[in-house]
Design a protein around this motif. Structure first.
Motif, short mmCIF file in Angstrom:
data_model
loop_
_atom_site.label_atom_id
_atom_site.label_comp_id
_atom_site.label_asym_id
_atom_site.label_seq_id
_atom_site.Cartn_x
_atom_site.Cartn_y
_atom_site.Cartn_z
N PHE A 307 -11.41 -3.46 -38.31
CA PHE A 307 -11.76 -4.43 -37.28
C PHE A 307 -11.34 -5.83 -37.72
O PHE A 307 -10.74 -6.60 -36.95
CB PHE A 307 -13.27 -4.36 -37.04
N TYR A 308 -11.61 -6.15 -38.98
CA TYR A 308 -11.29 -7.46 -39.55
C TYR A 308 -9.77 -7.70 -39.54
O TYR A 308 -9.30 -8.72 -39.02
CB TYR A 308 -11.83 -7.51 -40.97
N TYR A 309 -9.02 -6.75 -40.08
CA TYR A 309 -7.57 -6.95 -40.17
C TYR A 309 -6.89 -6.90 -38.80
O TYR A 309 -5.84 -7.52 -38.61
CB TYR A 309 -6.97 -5.90 -41.11
N GLN A 310 -7.48 -6.18 -37.87
CA GLN A 310 -6.90 -6.12 -36.53
C GLN A 310 -6.97 -7.49 -35.85
O GLN A 310 -6.00 -7.92 -35.20
CB GLN A 310 -7.63 -5.08 -35.68
N ILE A 311 -8.09 -8.18 -36.00
CA ILE A 311 -8.22 -9.51 -35.39
C ILE A 311 -7.36 -10.53 -36.12
O ILE A 311 -6.75 -11.40 -35.50
CB ILE A 311 -9.70 -9.94 -35.37
N ILE A 312 -7.29 -10.40 -37.46
CA ILE A 312 -6.40 -11.28 -38.23
C ILE A 312 -4.97 -11.15 -37.72
O ILE A 312 -4.27 -12.14 -37.49
CB ILE A 312 -6.46 -10.92 -39.73
N ASP A 313 -4.53 -9.91 -37.54
CA ASP A 313 -3.17 -9.66 -37.06
C ASP A 313 -2.97 -10.24 -35.66
O ASP A 313 -1.92 -10.82 -35.37
CB ASP A 313 -2.91 -8.15 -37.05
N PHE A 314 -3.98 -10.11 -34.82
CA PHE A 314 -3.88 -10.64 -33.46
C PHE A 314 -3.66 -12.15 -33.47
O PHE A 314 -2.85 -12.68 -32.70
CB PHE A 314 -5.15 -10.30 -32.67
N ILE A 315 -4.38 -12.85 -34.35
CA ILE A 315 -4.29 -14.32 -34.36
C ILE A 315 -3.02 -14.79 -35.07
O ILE A 315 -2.26 -15.60 -34.54
CB ILE A 315 -5.53 -14.92 -35.05
N ASN A 317 -0.18 -13.17 -35.97
CA ASN A 317 1.12 -12.71 -35.47
C ASN A 317 1.25 -12.78 -33.96
O ASN A 317 2.11 -12.14 -33.38
CB ASN A 317 1.36 -11.26 -35.95
N ASN A 318 0.41 -13.55 -33.33
CA ASN A 318 0.45 -13.69 -31.88
C ASN A 318 1.62 -14.60 -31.49
O ASN A 318 1.74 -15.73 -31.98
CB ASN A 318 -0.87 -14.28 -31.37
N LYS A 319 2.48 -14.12 -30.62
CA LYS A 319 3.65 -14.90 -30.20
C LYS A 319 3.29 -16.00 -29.20
O LYS A 319 4.10 -16.89 -28.96
CB LYS A 319 4.71 -13.97 -29.61
N ASP A 320 2.12 -15.90 -28.63
CA ASP A 320 1.66 -16.93 -27.70
C ASP A 320 1.02 -18.06 -28.51
O ASP A 320 -0.19 -18.10 -28.73
CB ASP A 320 0.66 -16.34 -26.70
N GLU A 321 1.82 -19.01 -28.96
CA GLU A 321 1.33 -20.07 -29.83
C GLU A 321 0.31 -20.96 -29.12
O GLU A 321 -0.62 -21.47 -29.74
CB GLU A 321 2.50 -20.92 -30.33
#
Length: 392
Positions: A307-315, A317-321
């Motif tokens: 859960f932790y790493y999934q949200i980290i990745d979302f923030i 590596n999100n292309k919507d800066e």
């Protein structure tokens, strides 16, 4: 029930009896803003910041690692990998799934240790294995203790933090989490609405009894891969972030800030909010409303590290800066009353060719014009344009 069903594993717990015996002094040397009683001979300002020895400095640095760098940090792995990278001997050290991003993150943690725990890094360089292993074990215990300590201090406040308007009404039925948490999580209707996968929330609200039976018999599993509804409500995330990084008294609208102890922001010289602060906060928000008593890595089918790493990745590596900037700006405004954090006067936005600077100006103007109204304020994951099918 917990996130799926009652499940406790003593082997995964951060609060084992042996750990607590070995790390009593480590805990005392790195107290949080709401821990312990003040020694009358010390001033309020010095209590949380005082450091006696190089070892104390290392334990103090370890206290900040789970909050700001990696909640699941394994110090031994950080050291081994970083030293291997420096020796350019990485061929056999890294599994195929590892990434350059992960390597850079480990080096970032090591850089923090070099600056804030130079005694520890010095022992590593001098190859004093006995002292290094002992101190590393103590620092790792402080990291584990930090997670458990923050979780335990949220217990008594969850009735207020989970309520949209705690100054008017707490969660119903009321909960008393000072003892067992067995009435929380999916045993509580309002908290179930926060823990349920947001994509299936409407179906749950339409058939409460049917879905509850499916939860009980395991037909519906709550896993880290499913985005939970509380992530789309900024209320609980905002309160818990202020509780952890500022103070419990600052988290509620009617609360008066009482600076009896220095905040984490002040102790660790936090200048602005980053993705790891937000994600640490999200994990504690999730744990605080579930029925699990002790903080463990696994709860039924739910993995807190995933859960932790999934949200980290979302923030990260999100292309919507713009979405990410809006999210960070919201939490900076919440903690520092400034969308840039405490270092806003160092930001140069004069260059018209700097698109990111222009974007930041636009976000700041947007936040100022909205005046924090609920219709424009970003929630934990920003606006929902990334997942339009998840719209509530």
């Amino acid at each position: 029930m917990s996130l799926q069903c009652p499940h406790k594993s003593d082997s995964d717990s951060d609060s084992s009896h042996s750990d607590s015996n070995q790390s009593n002094h480590a805990q005392t040397s790195s107290r949080h803003h709401h821990n312990g009683k003040k020694n009358k001979s010390r001033s309020k300002k010095s209590w949380d910041c005082i450091i006696y020895t190089p070892r104390d400095q290392c334990l103090h640095a370890a206290r900040w690692i789970p909050c700001a760098f990696n909640m699941c940090c394994n110090l031994n792995e950080v050291i081994q990998i970083t030293l291997a990278l420096k020796a350019e001997d990485t061929g056999s050290e890294w599994p195929a799934r590892s990434t350059l991003e992960k390597r850079n993150h480990y080096q970032h943690i090591y850089g923090y240790l070099k600056e804030h725990a130079p005694y520890f890094v010095g022992l590593i360089k001098k190859r004093r294995s006995g002292k290094t292993e002992l101190l590393m074990r103590e620092m790792q215990q402080v990291i584990s203790w930090t997670r458990s300590d923050d979780a335990s201090h949220l217990r008594s406040m969850i009735s207020s933090y989970a309520a949209p308007h705690p100054d008017k009404k707490l969660v119903d039925p009321p909960v008393n989490a000072r003892g067992s948490k067995d009435r929380l999580g999916f045993n509580h209707l309002e908290l179930t609405c926060l823990l349920f996968p947001v994509r299936n929330l409407q179906g749950f609200l339409e058939d409460l009894s049917g879905v509850k039976k499916q939860l009980q018999n395991g037909s519906i599993l709550i896993t880290a891969q499913k985005w939970l509804a509380f992530l789309y409500s900024g209320d609980i995330a905002d309160k818990i972030l202020k509780h952890i990084f500022m103070s419990p008294s600052s988290a509620l609208p009617s609360g008066k800030v009482r600076n009896t102890h220095a905040s984490n922001v002040k102790i660790h010289h936090m200048a602005h909010v980053e993705a790891y602060h937000i994600t640490y906060n999200a994990v504690h928000a999730c744990f605080s409303i579930c029925s699990q008593d002790k903080f463990t890595k696994i709860n039924g089918q739910f993995s807190f590290p995933k859960f932790y790493y999934q949200i980290i990745d979302f923030i990260i590596n999100n292309k919507d800066e713009a979405l990410v900037e809006e999210l960070i700006s919201h939490y900076n405004k919440l903690l520092f009353n400034d969308v840039w954090g405490t270092a806003s006067n160092e930001v140069n936005v004069d260059d018209e060719d700097d698109n990111l600077a222009i974007m930041r100006q636009q976000i700041a103007a947007h936040l100022a014009s909205s005046s924090g109204t609920s219709s424009h304020r970003p929630n934990l994951l920003g606006t929902l344009v990334i997942f339009p099918c998840f719209r509530l």
